[in-house]
Design an enzyme around this catalytic site. Structure first.
Site, PDB file in Angstrom:
ATOM      1  N   ASN A   1       0.872  -1.175   0.000  1.00  0.00           N
ATOM      2  CA  ASN A   1       0.000   0.000   0.000  1.00  0.00           C
ATOM      3  C   ASN A   1       0.912   1.228   0.000  1.00  0.00           C
ATOM      4  OD1 ASN A   1      -1.843   2.024   0.432  1.00  0.00           O
ATOM      5  ND2 ASN A   1      -2.329   1.432   2.547  1.00  0.00           N
ATOM      6  N   TRP A   2       1.049   1.834  -1.175  1.00  0.00           N
ATOM      7  CA  TRP A   2       1.967   2.980  -1.290  1.00  0.00           C
ATOM      8  C   TRP A   2       1.417   4.222  -0.609  1.00  0.00           C
ATOM      9  CZ3 TRP A   2       3.739   2.999  -7.177  1.00  0.00           C
ATOM     10  CH2 TRP A   2       4.521   1.870  -7.422  1.00  0.00           C
ATOM     11  N   LYS A   3       0.138   4.243  -0.304  1.00  0.00           N
ATOM     12  CA  LYS A   3      -0.523   5.440   0.253  1.00  0.00           C
ATOM     13  C   LYS A   3      -0.271   6.639  -0.677  1.00  0.00           C
ATOM     14  CE  LYS A   3       0.045   3.383   4.745  1.00  0.00           C
ATOM     15  NZ  LYS A   3       0.019   3.550   6.186  1.00  0.00           N
TER      16      LYS A   3
ATOM     17  N   HIS B   1      -9.489   1.159   4.811  1.00  0.00           N
ATOM     18  CA  HIS B   1      -8.227   1.360   5.536  1.00  0.00           C
ATOM     19  C   HIS B   1      -8.489   2.308   6.710  1.00  0.00           C
ATOM     20  CE1 HIS B   1      -4.133   2.532   6.462  1.00  0.00           C
ATOM     21  NE2 HIS B   1      -3.747   1.452   5.800  1.00  0.00           N
TER      22      HIS B   1
ATOM     23  N   GLU C   1      -6.887   4.704   7.838  1.00  0.00           N
ATOM     24  CA  GLU C   1      -6.661   6.128   7.536  1.00  0.00           C
ATOM     25  C   GLU C   1      -7.886   6.723   6.855  1.00  0.00           C
ATOM     26  OE1 GLU C   1      -2.933   5.601   5.483  1.00  0.00           O
ATOM     27  OE2 GLU C   1      -2.017   5.007   7.386  1.00  0.00           O
TER      28      GLU C   1
ATOM     29  N   GLU D   1      -5.607  -5.119  10.473  1.00  0.00           N
ATOM     30  CA  GLU D   1      -4.572  -4.119  10.727  1.00  0.00           C
ATOM     31  C   GLU D   1      -4.875  -3.415  12.047  1.00  0.00           C
ATOM     32  OE1 GLU D   1      -2.550  -2.846   6.887  1.00  0.00           O
ATOM     33  OE2 GLU D   1      -4.349  -1.632   7.004  1.00  0.00           O
TER      34      GLU D   1
ATOM     35  N   GLY E   1       2.208   2.016  10.783  1.00  0.00           N
ATOM     36  CA  GLY E   1       3.159   3.123  10.636  1.00  0.00           C
ATOM     37  C   GLY E   1       3.818   3.550  11.929  1.00  0.00           C
TER      38      GLY E   1
ATOM     39  N   SER F   1       3.285  -2.347  10.454  1.00  0.00           N
ATOM     40  CA  SER F   1       4.745  -2.380  10.673  1.00  0.00           C
ATOM     41  C   SER F   1       5.361  -3.738  10.350  1.00  0.00           C
ATOM     42  CB  SER F   1       5.074  -1.937  12.110  1.00  0.00           C
ATOM     43  OG  SER F   1       4.630  -0.611  12.319  1.00  0.00           O
TER      44      SER F   1
ATOM     45  N   GLY G   1       2.647  -1.288   4.330  1.00  0.00           N
ATOM     46  CA  GLY G   1       2.722   0.143   4.027  1.00  0.00           C
ATOM     47  C   GLY G   1       4.157   0.557   3.748  1.00  0.00           C
ATOM     48  N   GLY G   2       4.825   1.104   4.753  1.00  0.00           N
ATOM     49  CA  GLY G   2       6.166   1.685   4.600  1.00  0.00           C
ATOM     50  C   GLY G   2       7.139   0.783   3.861  1.00  0.00           C
TER      51      GLY G   2
END
Ligand code: PEP
Length: 251
Positions: free
Chosen positions: A9-11, A96, A98, A168, A174, A214, A235-236
């Protein structure tokens, strides 16, 4: 049997040029590495979808990170599920945390998005997970169950068969804090039991349940070894081709 999936997930990261370059790097690594029967997915911003679909080969599926809750029409700035489909993408990440937190996505809105995603032949990667206060108050099972029930249990067993779930825990997204392997397995087993109650053993056993929060090359193996953890939403660590590949090869 259910599929193993590692989805990035590049966001809201990467210009178009950077995204094309990263997708190319990931594709090269995937093409040139022996991968243990894992479906690889890249979730990009909308503007990357068409180009990234041209860059990646058959071993990689592309996902949008959201879609509109209406079919088409006067909804300025929105992107519909049918538009996403027309880019060659196969998945849509929905719900998600966010989006639930910053954009007020409720379970009612998510029902509409899930339906439009499925109607357009796309697979939802449906995110669920509790915030820290809910875990501390020991409400995490209740919260996750209600997110699944309210967002997805209107689906028939056949429709549900196309859904991928991503657990999640919001406190792990994150933050660098990962759920322990035991915490992940405990929740994933609970989710599968919830699916058995609604749809029966066969559907539950065929549903891929990903862990997100994470996840990185150093902890992926321990998480993925659990019986009910079928992969990860990353994510990251999906923003660097080598790190993402380190997670894909953790299986
Ligand atoms: C995510 O946003 O889906 C996620 C899991 O992020 P991170 O891996 O950076 O915690």
């Amino acid at each position: 049997m259910r599929r193993k999936i590692v989805a990035g997930n590049w966001k809201m990261n990467n210009t178009l040029e950077e995204g094309i370059e990263l997708a190319g790097q990931i594709n090269d690594l995937v093409e040139n590495t022996e991968i243990n029967d894992v479906d690889v997915v890249i979730g990009t911003p909308f503007i990357h979808l068409t180009e990234v679909n041209k860059v990646v080969g058959e071993k990689i599926g592309v996902a949008a990170q959201n879609c509109a809750d209406e079919k088409s029409g006067a909804y300025t700035g929105e992107i519909s599920a049918s538009m996403i489909k027309s880019t060659g993408s196969k998945y849509v990440i929905l719900g998600h945390s966010e989006r639930r937190t910053y954009y007020g996505e409720t379970n009612e809105i998510l029902v509409k998005k899930v339906n439009l995603t499925l109607e357009n032949g796309l697979a939802p990667i449906f995110c669920i997970g509790e915030v820290l206060e809910e875990r501390e108050a020991e409400k995490h099972f209740e919260v996750v169950k209600s997110q699944i029930a309210e967002g997805l249990f209107h689906l028939s067993a056949e429709e549900f068969g196309k859904v991928v779930l991503a657990y999640e825990p919001v406190w792990a997204i994150g933050t660098g804090v990962t759920a322990s392997s035991d915490q992940a397995q405990e929740m994933h087993a609970f989710i599968r039991k919830t699916l058995v109650e609604q749809y029966g053993e066969e559907v539950a056993n065929n549903t891929s349940i990903l862990y997100g929060g994470s996840c990185k090359p150093s902890n992926a193996k321990e998480l993925f070894e659990n019986a009910d953890v079928d992969g990860g939403l990353i994510g990251g660590a999906s923003l660097k081709a080598e790190d993402f590949m380190g997670i894909i090869t953790a299986f």
